[in-house]
Design an enzyme around this catalytic site. Structure first.
Site, PDB file in Angstrom:
ATOM      1  N   GLU A   1       9.855   7.121 -17.687  1.00  0.00           N
ATOM      2  CA  GLU A   1       8.532   7.741 -17.895  1.00  0.00           C
ATOM      3  C   GLU A   1       7.979   7.395 -19.270  1.00  0.00           C
ATOM      4  O   GLU A   1       6.809   7.036 -19.429  1.00  0.00           O
ATOM      5  CB  GLU A   1       8.631   9.262 -17.757  1.00  0.00           C
ATOM      6  CG  GLU A   1       8.808   9.730 -16.319  1.00  0.00           C
ATOM      7  CD  GLU A   1       9.060  11.232 -16.259  1.00  0.00           C
ATOM      8  OE1 GLU A   1       8.245  12.002 -16.776  1.00  0.00           O
ATOM      9  OE2 GLU A   1      10.106  11.630 -15.704  1.00  0.00           O
TER      10      GLU A   1
ATOM     11  N   SER B   1      15.317  20.282 -17.922  1.00  0.00           N
ATOM     12  CA  SER B   1      14.152  21.095 -18.231  1.00  0.00           C
ATOM     13  C   SER B   1      14.615  22.350 -18.950  1.00  0.00           C
ATOM     14  O   SER B   1      15.698  22.864 -18.678  1.00  0.00           O
ATOM     15  CB  SER B   1      13.443  21.451 -16.930  1.00  0.00           C
ATOM     16  OG  SER B   1      12.680  22.631 -17.112  1.00  0.00           O
TER      17      SER B   1
ATOM     18  N   TYR C   1      -9.776 -15.419 -45.825  1.00  0.00           N
ATOM     19  CA  TYR C   1      -9.045 -14.149 -45.837  1.00  0.00           C
ATOM     20  C   TYR C   1      -9.967 -12.989 -46.170  1.00  0.00           C
ATOM     21  O   TYR C   1     -10.806 -13.068 -47.059  1.00  0.00           O
ATOM     22  CB  TYR C   1      -7.903 -14.194 -46.866  1.00  0.00           C
ATOM     23  CG  TYR C   1      -7.184 -12.859 -46.974  1.00  0.00           C
ATOM     24  CD1 TYR C   1      -6.142 -12.548 -46.116  1.00  0.00           C
ATOM     25  CD2 TYR C   1      -7.589 -11.892 -47.904  1.00  0.00           C
ATOM     26  CE1 TYR C   1      -5.506 -11.310 -46.177  1.00  0.00           C
ATOM     27  CE2 TYR C   1      -6.955 -10.651 -47.967  1.00  0.00           C
ATOM     28  CZ  TYR C   1      -5.920 -10.369 -47.103  1.00  0.00           C
ATOM     29  OH  TYR C   1      -5.301  -9.150 -47.161  1.00  0.00           O
TER      30      TYR C   1
ATOM     31  N   HIS D   1       0.824  -1.221   0.000  1.00  0.00           N
ATOM     32  CA  HIS D   1       0.000   0.000   0.000  1.00  0.00           C
ATOM     33  C   HIS D   1       0.854   1.265   0.000  1.00  0.00           C
ATOM     34  O   HIS D   1       0.430   2.293   0.523  1.00  0.00           O
ATOM     35  CB  HIS D   1      -0.954   0.038   1.206  1.00  0.00           C
ATOM     36  CG  HIS D   1      -1.666  -1.257   1.457  1.00  0.00           C
ATOM     37  ND1 HIS D   1      -2.875  -1.583   0.874  1.00  0.00           N
ATOM     38  CD2 HIS D   1      -1.313  -2.336   2.201  1.00  0.00           C
ATOM     39  CE1 HIS D   1      -3.241  -2.781   1.271  1.00  0.00           C
ATOM     40  NE2 HIS D   1      -2.321  -3.268   2.071  1.00  0.00           N
TER      41      HIS D   1
ATOM     42  N   ASN E   1      15.351  14.838 -15.176  1.00  0.00           N
ATOM     43  CA  ASN E   1      14.124  14.049 -15.245  1.00  0.00           C
ATOM     44  C   ASN E   1      14.370  12.632 -15.754  1.00  0.00           C
ATOM     45  O   ASN E   1      15.112  12.440 -16.714  1.00  0.00           O
ATOM     46  CB  ASN E   1      13.128  14.728 -16.188  1.00  0.00           C
ATOM     47  CG  ASN E   1      12.771  16.132 -15.724  1.00  0.00           C
ATOM     48  OD1 ASN E   1      12.705  16.385 -14.516  1.00  0.00           O
ATOM     49  ND2 ASN E   1      12.572  17.022 -16.666  1.00  0.00           N
TER      50      ASN E   1
ATOM     51  N   LYS F   1      16.623  20.732 -12.804  1.00  0.00           N
ATOM     52  CA  LYS F   1      15.926  19.472 -13.024  1.00  0.00           C
ATOM     53  C   LYS F   1      16.768  18.412 -13.725  1.00  0.00           C
ATOM     54  O   LYS F   1      17.532  18.692 -14.629  1.00  0.00           O
ATOM     55  CB  LYS F   1      14.677  19.712 -13.900  1.00  0.00           C
ATOM     56  CG  LYS F   1      13.568  20.481 -13.218  1.00  0.00           C
ATOM     57  CD  LYS F   1      12.950  19.746 -12.041  1.00  0.00           C
ATOM     58  CE  LYS F   1      12.063  18.621 -12.480  1.00  0.00           C
ATOM     59  NZ  LYS F   1      10.888  19.090 -13.211  1.00  0.00           N
TER      60      LYS F   1
HETATM   61  N1  ARG Z   1      -1.377  -6.802 -48.635  1.00  0.00           N
HETATM   62  C1  ARG Z   1      -2.238  -7.887 -48.336  1.00  0.00           C
HETATM   63  C2  ARG Z   1      -2.277  -8.109 -46.822  1.00  0.00           C
HETATM   64  O1  ARG Z   1      -1.508  -7.572 -46.140  1.00  0.00           O
HETATM   65  C3  ARG Z   1      -1.752  -9.125 -48.990  1.00  0.00           C
HETATM   66  C4  ARG Z   1      -2.809 -10.133 -49.268  1.00  0.00           C
HETATM   67  C5  ARG Z   1      -3.743  -9.611 -50.271  1.00  0.00           C
HETATM   68  N2  ARG Z   1      -4.624 -10.610 -50.737  1.00  0.00           N
HETATM   69  C6  ARG Z   1      -5.677 -10.276 -51.485  1.00  0.00           C
HETATM   70  N3  ARG Z   1      -6.405 -11.222 -51.888  1.00  0.00           N
HETATM   71  N4  ARG Z   1      -5.960  -9.025 -51.745  1.00  0.00           N
HETATM   72  O2  ARG Z   1      -3.090  -8.789 -46.303  1.00  0.00           O
END
Ligand code: ARG
Length: 465
Positions: free
Chosen positions: A297, A284, A324, A163, A292, A290
């Site tokens: 920090e 400073s 994807y 504490h 720092n 100072k």
């Molecule tokens: N620049 C893209 C990424 O970072 C690469 C993959 C792109 N693939 C696509 N089908 N557009 O994800």
């Protein structure tokens, strides 16, 4: 029309009727940040080409041409002579385009049986893997430096706090070793994360795999992956490994930040426990007196950005359907900034640990101020047969008296002390001293100098492995 379209630079433009606007081009491009993946991209492409040739999918001559072109591209990039073009969207298309300029059709064959989706996933894994190796090395360096500091201060007494109130005496060596433990777990976490990073996505192609007779195990072996990703949809789409890395990095920053907070407090003239070498501090512009502690920090402040990246990556992933999606391109900047922040911070801290000078007199004076040995007196009474709760109460009364008299427990006379328990004898003064108090905590994990030295030996053994 066809002739005009084929002049466009985009690898995918043959299907489109109009070009994207400059704003859209800039919005969708990643080359100005993902060019950092160039080395991994080339490494991945070379392994892919080697496999394509071994499987008879491209000729040995094509593979040789690809290698020749990639060698030149690597040196162009290293020399800063490679021309990165926004028009070519990302690192992958930039390199492929240059390869084709250099070696013609062989360059155009490189992309057989793969997609940018498995390509980029592979590149990021290679990148994160190497970042993990750097971070693990830096954590070892920092632990080594803190252990050196602990060794020099195995007997240096300071107040231990709970504490933010003086609790019990500890040694500064013991306090440093607490951080050595934290950074040790951080290294374990990184090593554990590496196991899941180190699997090969290549071969997943766009999302479903490829019709070519590829050999994924061969590519995995060439690139030093422990295994292949076993589902093509998962391979191209998840970035959980990057999130995991950033989570482990966040914990490193948590520990750095806690330590920073202590360094800042300890260096305040009000406390004056330590000084930090000038090269880690600034002055400073207005107050000439100072000095720092800017480095700790800033490290405390930079912790926030790493946490932010973790939250950003988690949020990036959470709503994405398989497989994807372009969203994933947003994984890179937070990841890169996390690596930069953690690597720079650890490097500076490993160096700064050697620049911390300890002021034992100030620590000692502070330890004498808060009745830090009150628990020792209670323990003493318990050892003489008093139940702990009664001992606690007797000592509390003694502390109140000390408060009125403005003296420490160790400065009371035997008669004064005996007023609180007749069990107190001459031998009490051995436990009321700071040295007696720390030396008595002599078990694994305790603050006794003897244990601190054992802990140091244990850490050094770990670090030597
Ligand atoms: N620049 C893209 C990424 O970072 C690469 C993959 C792109 N693939 C696509 N089908 N557009 O994800």
């Amino acid at each position: 029309m066809t002739a005009q379209l084929s002049k466009k630079s985009e690898a995918w433009s043959a299907r489109f009727n109009e070009p994207v606007s400059d704003l859209v081009k800039r919005y969708t491009a990643s080359v100005f940040f993902d060019k950092r993946l160039a080395k991994a991209d080339i490494q991945g492409s070379l392994a892919h080409a080697e496999m394509l040739a071994a499987q008879g999918i491209i000729s040995a001559a094509d593979r040789a041409e690809i290698e020749r072109g990639m060698a030149q591209i690597s040196s162009e990039i290293e020399a800063g002579q490679f021309e990165w073009l926004l028009d070519l969207e990302d690192v992958h298309l930039n390199i492929e385009k240059r390869l084709t300029e250099l070696v013609g059709d062989a360059g155009k064959r490189l992309h057989t049986g793969r997609s940018r989706n498995d390509q980029v996933a592979t590149d990021i894994r290679l990148y994160v893997r190497s970042a993990i190796d750097d971070v693990v090395d830096l954590l070892a360096a920092l632990r080594g430096a803190l252990t050196d500091l602990a060794e020099k201060n195995a007997d240096t007494i300071m107040p231990g706090f709970t504490h933010m109130q003086v609790a019990q005496p500890i040694t500064f060596g013991h306090h440093m070793l607490a951080y050595v433990e934290m950074f040790g777990r951080d290294a374990e976490r990184m090593a554990d994360c590496r196991k899941r990073v180190n699997r090969l996505p290549l071969g997943a192609a766009a999302l479903a795999g490829t019709t070519f007779p590829i050999d994924r195990e061969r590519v995995a072996k060439t690139l030093g992956f422990d295994d292949v990703c076993h589902n093509s949809l998962d391979a191209v789409s998840d970035r959980d490994f990057a999130i995991e890395f950033t989570a482990a990095a966040s914990l490193i920053m948590t520990h750095v930040s806690r330590m920073s907070e202590e360094l800042v407090i300890w260096m305040s003239p009000r406390v004056g426990f330590i000084d930090i070498a000038d090269r880690f501090c600034t002055g400073s512009s207005i107050m000439p007196q100072k000095k720092n502690p800017d480095v700790p920090e800033l490290a405390r402040g930079k912790t926030g950005r790493v946490y932010g990246h973790l939250m950003g990556l988690l949020t990036l992933m959470k709503g994405q359907p398989l497989a994807y999606n372009k969203d994933n391109q947003e994984d890179k900047e937070p990841l890169f900034d996390t690596v930069d922040t953690v690597v720079d911070t650890l490097r500076i801290f490993a160096d700064m640990a050697g620049g911390i000078s300890v002021k034992p007199e100030a620590m000692r004076a502070a330890a004498l101020q808060g009745y830090a040995t009150a628990t020792d007196l209670a323990d003493y009474l318990v050892k003489k047969g008093l139940p702990f709760r009664d001992a606690h109460e007797a000592v509390a009364h003694a502390v109140r008296a000390c408060d009125d008299l403005k003296i420490d427990l160790s400065e009371m006379s035997l008669d004064q002390l005996r007023a609180y328990s007749a069990l107190i004898d001459d031998d009490v003064f051995a436990v009321l001293t700071l040295e007696g108090s720390v030396a008595a905590r002599d078990h694994v994990g305790g603050t006794a100098p003897n244990q601190v030295r054992k802990a140091i030996a244990r850490v050094r053994e770990q670090l030597a492995k």
